[in-house]
Design a protein around this motif. Sequence first.
Motif, mmCIF file in Angstrom:
data_model
loop_
_atom_site.group_PDB
_atom_site.id
_atom_site.type_symbol
_atom_site.label_atom_id
_atom_site.label_comp_id
_atom_site.label_asym_id
_atom_site.label_seq_id
_atom_site.Cartn_x
_atom_site.Cartn_y
_atom_site.Cartn_z
ATOM 1 N N CYS C 7 -11.222 -5.261 -3.280
ATOM 2 C CA CYS C 7 -12.315 -6.205 -3.540
ATOM 3 C C CYS C 7 -12.005 -7.089 -4.733
ATOM 4 N N GLN C 8 -11.123 -6.633 -5.608
ATOM 5 C CA GLN C 8 -10.747 -7.481 -6.739
ATOM 6 C C GLN C 8 -9.488 -8.278 -6.437
ATOM 7 N N ARG C 9 -9.132 -8.272 -5.198
ATOM 8 C CA ARG C 9 -8.027 -9.118 -4.789
ATOM 9 C C ARG C 9 -6.698 -8.687 -5.381
ATOM 10 N N HIS C 10 -6.567 -7.402 -5.616
ATOM 11 C CA HIS C 10 -5.258 -6.871 -5.943
ATOM 12 C C HIS C 10 -5.021 -5.652 -5.071
ATOM 13 N N LYS C 11 -3.780 -5.252 -4.972
ATOM 14 C CA LYS C 11 -3.478 -4.054 -4.198
ATOM 15 C C LYS C 11 -2.288 -3.356 -4.815
ATOM 16 N N GLN C 12 -2.474 -2.074 -5.113
ATOM 17 C CA GLN C 12 -1.366 -1.319 -5.664
ATOM 18 C C GLN C 12 -0.456 -0.866 -4.530
ATOM 19 N N ARG C 13 0.793 -1.305 -4.586
ATOM 20 C CA ARG C 13 1.750 -0.864 -3.577
ATOM 21 C C ARG C 13 2.700 0.153 -4.199
ATOM 22 N N SER C 14 3.258 1.000 -3.374
ATOM 23 C CA SER C 14 4.235 1.982 -3.873
ATOM 24 C C SER C 14 5.489 1.230 -4.327
ATOM 25 N N GLU C 15 6.231 1.860 -5.234
ATOM 26 C CA GLU C 15 7.494 1.242 -5.684
ATOM 27 C C GLU C 15 8.405 0.949 -4.506
ATOM 28 N N GLU C 16 8.408 1.880 -3.552
ATOM 29 C CA GLU C 16 9.289 1.712 -2.398
ATOM 30 C C GLU C 16 8.873 0.485 -1.587
ATOM 31 N N GLU C 17 7.556 0.331 -1.410
ATOM 32 C CA GLU C 17 7.089 -0.821 -0.626
ATOM 33 C C GLU C 17 7.416 -2.130 -1.348
ATOM 34 N N ILE C 18 7.193 -2.154 -2.667
ATOM 35 C CA ILE C 18 7.509 -3.363 -3.433
ATOM 36 C C ILE C 18 8.996 -3.695 -3.324
ATOM 37 N N ARG C 19 9.825 -2.651 -3.441
ATOM 38 C CA ARG C 19 11.269 -2.874 -3.354
ATOM 39 C C ARG C 19 11.653 -3.406 -1.974
ATOM 40 N N ASN C 20 11.073 -2.812 -0.949
ATOM 41 C CA ASN C 20 11.347 -3.244 0.419
ATOM 42 C C ASN C 20 10.935 -4.711 0.635
ATOM 43 N N LEU C 21 9.707 -5.051 0.205
ATOM 44 C CA LEU C 21 9.212 -6.422 0.411
ATOM 45 C C LEU C 21 10.019 -7.418 -0.420
ATOM 46 N N THR C 23 13.116 -7.104 -1.508
ATOM 47 C CA THR C 23 14.461 -7.249 -0.932
ATOM 48 C C THR C 23 14.459 -8.225 0.227
ATOM 49 N N ARG C 24 13.455 -8.081 1.100
ATOM 50 C CA ARG C 24 13.347 -9.010 2.231
ATOM 51 C C ARG C 24 13.174 -10.456 1.752
ATOM 52 N N LEU C 25 12.323 -10.633 0.729
ATOM 53 C CA LEU C 25 12.078 -11.992 0.239
ATOM 54 C C LEU C 25 13.316 -12.569 -0.428
ATOM 55 N N ASN C 26 14.074 -11.721 -1.144
ATOM 56 C CA ASN C 26 15.320 -12.209 -1.747
ATOM 57 C C ASN C 26 16.283 -12.696 -0.670
ATOM 58 N N ARG C 27 16.351 -11.927 0.407
ATOM 59 C CA ARG C 27 17.242 -12.310 1.506
ATOM 60 C C ARG C 27 16.781 -13.629 2.130
ATOM 61 N N ASN C 60 8.713 -13.888 10.080
ATOM 62 C CA ASN C 60 7.789 -13.242 11.010
ATOM 63 C C ASN C 60 7.823 -11.732 10.843
ATOM 64 N N ALA C 61 9.034 -11.186 10.662
ATOM 65 C CA ALA C 61 9.159 -9.737 10.474
ATOM 66 C C ALA C 61 8.474 -9.315 9.168
ATOM 67 N N PHE C 62 8.672 -10.090 8.108
ATOM 68 C CA PHE C 62 8.004 -9.819 6.829
ATOM 69 C C PHE C 62 6.491 -9.852 7.021
ATOM 70 N N ASN C 63 6.017 -10.865 7.717
ATOM 71 C CA ASN C 63 4.587 -11.047 7.970
ATOM 72 C C ASN C 63 3.988 -9.842 8.698
ATOM 73 N N LYS C 64 4.680 -9.385 9.744
ATOM 74 C CA LYS C 64 4.171 -8.252 10.514
ATOM 75 C C LYS C 64 4.163 -6.977 9.687
ATOM 76 N N GLU C 65 5.189 -6.801 8.864
ATOM 77 C CA GLU C 65 5.261 -5.599 8.020
ATOM 78 C C GLU C 65 4.101 -5.580 7.021
ATOM 79 N N LEU C 66 3.878 -6.712 6.366
ATOM 80 C CA LEU C 66 2.821 -6.760 5.362
ATOM 81 C C LEU C 66 1.439 -6.635 6.027
ATOM 82 N N LEU C 67 1.279 -7.263 7.182
ATOM 83 C CA LEU C 67 0.007 -7.181 7.905
ATOM 84 C C LEU C 67 -0.274 -5.741 8.316
ATOM 85 N N SER C 68 0.752 -5.057 8.800
ATOM 86 C CA SER C 68 0.582 -3.665 9.228
ATOM 87 C C SER C 68 0.194 -2.791 8.029
ATOM 88 N N SER C 69 0.846 -3.026 6.908
ATOM 89 C CA SER C 69 0.514 -2.277 5.696
ATOM 90 C C SER C 69 -0.924 -2.566 5.258
#
Lengths: 99, 99, 99, 99
Positions: C7-21, C23-27, C60-69
């Motif tokens: 509701c405050q427009r933030h979301k705590q993600r796990s370190e692993e999820e942040i690293r995964n996302l 890495t994809r964005l760097n690529r 698109n793959a990034f989008n689907k991953e984040l949407l699913s999460s």
Amino acid sequence: MDESCCCQRHKQRSEEEIRNLTTRLNRIGGQVAGIRKMIEEDRYCVDVLMQVSAVQAALNAFNKELLSSHIHSCVVDDIRAGKDEAVDELCDLLKKTMK
Amino acid sequence: MDESCCCQRHKQRSEEEIRNLTTRLNRIGGQVAGIRKMIEEDRYCVDVLMQVSAVQAALNAFNKELLSSHIHSCVVDDIRAGKDEAVDELCDLLKKTMK
Amino acid sequence: MDESCCCQRHKQRSEEEIRNLTTRLNRIGGQVAGIRKMIEEDRYCVDVLMQVSAVQAALNAFNKELLSSHIHSCVVDDIRAGKDEAVDELCDLLKKTMK
Amino acid sequence: MDESCCCQRHKQRSEEEIRNLTTRLNRIGGQVAGIRKMIEEDRYCVDVLMQVSAVQAALNAFNKELLSSHIHSCVVDDIRAGKDEAVDELCDLLKKTMK
């Protein structure tokens, strides 16, 4: 009794929703028949392709409407009932159908 | 005599091409009728949505086939005949219809 | 405390999820830089366009991953907490972003 | 001599076109970096997803611009020069990249 619940792969829709969805599908079916007629009448490719694009837009709108209804009813009900597999099913569906 | 040339917004297709395109459209029309039946039978949203996705794929395939035929015939002929407006028309079409 | 709730427009993600996302964005960022290099080197349009298509697929793959999460965490939590506006928000998002 | 002709998989673009394309790619690269920052700052999924959608729109616009330029120059030149393989190549490209 529960013959139309989600888990049995049925869903009871209101008469209004059925009428709305059916009307859209009738229109889409009519558009497809119109394209066939254009082919039979040797119509110019670009005119045919613009009509195909219109059908795609109509199908996308139908898709979004039905998806929204699904999320608002089946998915919400299932989550509230603790049936979390509805969430995986939704994400699978989006993965398969989103471009 | 030239009643079916591109510039008059008609295109003469071979019997085989017409049969191929018409067969695809009949199948797509049948799929749309099948979706309407699913709605009338209260079928589960996800099953309906998967069918909608199949129709979208069939329409996309139809679209690509007709577009390829258009480029191979009308566009090439027009360019060879010095009618360069066919190129703008093609680019406009792609801008309007590509996602 | 609850500074990272939905509701405050933030979301705590796990370190692993942040690293995964990340890495994809760097690529993806690297692919975009590669396309710029191709333009600077006068590379053939079709080769550039194939690379653009690869970036679109990666996005698109990034989008689907984040949407699913998002659906598995924020949306489910909100529905369980009775915050049904999360459902409207999800459907709005899908309407805006689905092709 | 002809090191930048189409058949050798190079294409000479005007300075203005290169600047235009490069500017767009820089902006897209900046947007991707912005999304990475949003992930690092634990930003809400929906806000991130809206930004992803903006990058997809920018990439689509880039794609259409480059495709239009390709058709207007390489494809037209090749067809006029009797190199009809450019037509198959274009149709293959559209089949691979159109959704």
